[in-house]
Design an enzyme around this catalytic site. Structure first.
Site, PDB file in Angstrom:
ATOM      1  CB  SER A 227      -0.862   0.023   1.258  1.00 51.43           C
ATOM      2  OG  SER A 227      -1.915  -0.880   1.111  1.00 51.43           O
ATOM      3  N   PRO A 306      -7.744  -0.285  -6.834  1.00 49.77           N
ATOM      4  CG  PRO A 306      -8.104   1.615  -8.137  1.00 49.77           C
ATOM      5  CD  PRO A 306      -8.132   0.111  -8.187  1.00 49.77           C
ATOM      6  N   GLY A 307      -8.054   1.612  -3.787  1.00 49.91           N
ATOM      7  CA  GLY A 307      -9.003   2.101  -2.787  1.00 49.91           C
ATOM      8  C   GLY A 307      -8.581   3.489  -2.354  1.00 49.91           C
ATOM      9  NE  ARG A 308      -3.185   3.923   0.766  1.00 48.82           N
ATOM     10  CZ  ARG A 308      -3.178   3.567   2.055  1.00 48.82           C
ATOM     11  NH1 ARG A 308      -3.228   4.487   2.988  1.00 48.82           N
ATOM     12  NH2 ARG A 308      -3.072   2.310   2.404  1.00 48.82           N
ATOM     13  CB  CYS A 379      -7.366   6.631  28.332  1.00 47.30           C
ATOM     14  SG  CYS A 379      -7.503   7.679  29.740  1.00 47.30           S
ATOM     15  CD  GLU A 380      -4.026   3.194  24.483  1.00 44.20           C
ATOM     16  OE1 GLU A 380      -2.788   3.100  24.340  1.00 44.20           O
ATOM     17  OE2 GLU A 380      -4.736   2.334  25.005  1.00 44.20           O
TER      18      GLU A 380
HETATM   19  C1  LIG Z   1      -6.151  -7.413  -1.961  1.00 44.64           C
HETATM   20  C2  LIG Z   1      -6.220  -5.944  -1.864  1.00 44.64           C
HETATM   21  N1  LIG Z   1      -6.615  -5.232  -2.932  1.00 44.64           N
HETATM   22  C3  LIG Z   1      -6.694  -3.897  -2.875  1.00 44.64           C
HETATM   23  C4  LIG Z   1      -6.364  -3.200  -1.730  1.00 44.64           C
HETATM   24  C5  LIG Z   1      -6.487  -1.708  -1.737  1.00 44.64           C
HETATM   25  O1  LIG Z   1      -5.300  -1.061  -1.426  1.00 44.64           O
HETATM   26  P1  LIG Z   1      -5.195   0.521  -1.559  1.00 44.64           P
HETATM   27  O2  LIG Z   1      -6.337   1.104  -0.826  1.00 44.64           O
HETATM   28  O3  LIG Z   1      -3.890   0.854  -0.949  1.00 44.64           O
HETATM   29  O4  LIG Z   1      -5.271   0.844  -3.023  1.00 44.64           O
HETATM   30  C6  LIG Z   1      -5.939  -3.894  -0.603  1.00 44.64           C
HETATM   31  C7  LIG Z   1      -5.571  -3.184   0.641  1.00 44.64           C
HETATM   32  O5  LIG Z   1      -5.218  -3.686   1.651  1.00 44.64           O
HETATM   33  C8  LIG Z   1      -5.867  -5.314  -0.664  1.00 44.64           C
HETATM   34  O6  LIG Z   1      -5.479  -6.029   0.391  1.00 44.64           O
END
Ligand SMILES: Cc1ncc(COP(=O)(O)O)c(C=O)c1O
Length: 475
Positions: A227, A306-308, A379-380
């Site tokens: 990531s 992609p997610g992030r 509380c950390e």
């Molecule tokens: C199998 C898989 N695909 C896609 C992603 C998405 O990653 P990112 O959000 O960094 O693009 C992840 C994140 O952990 C993942 O484990």
């Protein structure tokens, strides 16, 4: 003289500045206050309270479109899956579908959100390294497009569920390719010491087994190398390794696809400089073309997840500052700014040492910059939201504080630590704000504690007579 506690790359020149690429595109200051997606954060805070996560719909959708178009331009055929683990609500799933992306889920809960949001089951990819049999059955019966198998036993479990449902289930096989990447570096080994996927040298045997199972159709291999990756090198190395295997396995039966996973990096601070996604897509396509030529096969259909990259830069969390405390540390002073949220709405700094950028959101200021650390209310001592940031020295209780690039892995990783209700997820588009996920109430949080239900037996606190008998040793 530089501040002895300040990270070298942290820019002190203007503590009101909104670094490009870190804040949602179009974020500006109007009368000193932040305006995101055309809405004034002071008004949002007055109406919804703080903290809240605000997602700029146009930015999220624009980035979904942009990454899809970048990969479509670079490859002959490509499917883009949005990795729902980054941020999944019904509306986010619908935005992604509207922008031509499929949805990747990795739990029964994420599957339920996608299905109930109306995502067509065949557009869903289902991941996870330990999917339960009931969750597998739910996915198969719903008609999920592909399962990503993570272990030999999953092939048997998915096959059995497909057989019971009278379906042939399309599957991919997650390969542990021995490439692990993050930011600029990647590490290449022959084996990876991690829980995901099947080691590359065990893949041919498992593929032979999958192909014996009549209720499974293997469509391709899959890998995800890490990531927050800033360039194409790690992806290219992984693609080279996978294509050699893909060619070998494709020689005996059709293997149309190759999934290269997600992991494309974003700027959390002005010091981060990921390569433009178009450049990454082109470099990756060139590496895939070369590798495919080398092993004498056409470039397969490519998938990415992609997610992030899509939702991270679209989100901003806004808090209210409760306390401001200068703390003298050896030769310098650090100003601890505590907000009304923390590790329960953003676990990433505590989990990964993640860095973020923060700004006073309700006003700008001419005060000198002061080195600040934004802390949560938990509380950390590790409950830090922003490790180091220059904020105007007149930062004060009651100010709103905005933290950038919190669209990914904040809401989805949120917890109820310290019995804290989770903040709402709000969306903004063209100045209009609406709620995607409402704020959790204290009653929501307490509702699972059976002993707090109105009908529960009153607690049997020791009465004076009990106490007396305990004292006398006959309890
Ligand atoms: C199998 C898989 N695909 C896609 C992603 C998405 O990653 P990112 O959000 O960094 O693009 C992840 C994140 O952990 C993942 O484990």
């Amino acid at each position: 003289m530089p501040h002895p506690l300040a990270p070298l790359l942290l820019d002190a020149s203007d503590p009101n500045a909104l670094a490009e690429g870190v804040w949602p595109a179009g974020t500006e200051r109007v009368d000193g206050a932040l305006r995101i997606g055309g809405a004034d954060v002071r008004e949002i805070a007055a109406q919804h309270g703080t903290p809240f996560l605000l997602v700029d719909e146009m930015v999220a959708r624009g980035r979904a479109r942009r990454i899809r178009e970048a990969f479509e331009a670079a490859f002959p055929a490509v499917d883009v899956y949005y990795a729902g683990k980054a941020l999944l609500t019904a509306d986010v799933a619908r935005w992604m579908r509207a922008e031509g992306l499929r949805i990747d889920v990795c739990s029964g809960g994420e599957l339920a959100i996608a299905l109930r949001a109306g995502v067509e089951p065949e557009a869903i990819g289902f991941h996870g390294n330990n999917k339960s049999e009931s969750v597998i059955a739910a996915g198969v019966e719903a008609g999920v497009g592909t399962f990503v198998l993570d272990a030999p036993i999953e092939a048997e479990r998915v096959a059995a569920a497909a057989e019971r449902a009278g379906r042939v289930q399309r599957v991919r096989l997650r390969v542990s390719v021995g490439v692990h990447a993050s930011t600029h570096e990647f590490l290449a080994t022959s084996h990876e010491d991690q829980k995901f996927g099947v080691p590359i040298d065990e893949v041919p045997e498992l593929v032979a087994r999958i192909r014996e199972l009549p209720s499974l159709e293997l469509v391709g291999l899959h890998s995800h190398i890490g990531s927050q990756i800033f360039d194409a090198d790690g992806f290219a190395e992984s693609a080279r390794r996978l294509l050699a295997l893909h060619a070998e396995l494709g020689a005996t039966a059709p293997l149309p696809e190759l999934n290269l996973g997600g992991g494309f990096g974003i700027a959390y601070t002005a010091a981060d400089s990921p390569e433009p996604i178009e450049a990454i897509a082109e470099r990756l396509a060139a590496a895939v073309r070369d590798a495919a030529d080398h092993v004498g096969i056409p470039v397969p259909r490519i998938a990415i997840e992609p997610g992030r990259w899509i939702v991270g830069p679209a989100g901003v969390t806004v808090y209210t500052i409760g306390t401001v405390k200068p703390v003298r540390v050896d030769d310098g002073t650090r100003t601890y700014v505590s907000v009304d949220g923390g590790m329960s709405d953003n676990a990433r700094p505590a989990l990964y040492g993640a860095q973020y950028s923060a700004r006073i959101a309700n006003r700008s200021s001419d005060a000198e910059p002061a080195l600040a650390r934004v802390a949560g209310h938990h509380c950390e001592s590790g409950d830090i939201v922003v490790d180091a940031e220059w904020l105007p020295a007149d930062v004060a209780p009651g100010d709103l504080l905005a933290v950038a690039a919190t669209g990914a892995y904040c809401h989805s990783l949120a917890s109820n630590y310290n019995a804290t209700p989770r903040p709402p997820v709000l969306a903004v588009a063209n100045g209009e704000v609406r709620t995607l996920v409402r704020r959790e109430s204290l009653d929501d949080v307490l509702s699972r504690d059976v002993g707090l239900r109105p009908e529960a037996e009153p607690a049997t606190a020791p009465t004076p007579s009990h106490v007396a008998s305990i004292d006398q040793g006959d309890a």
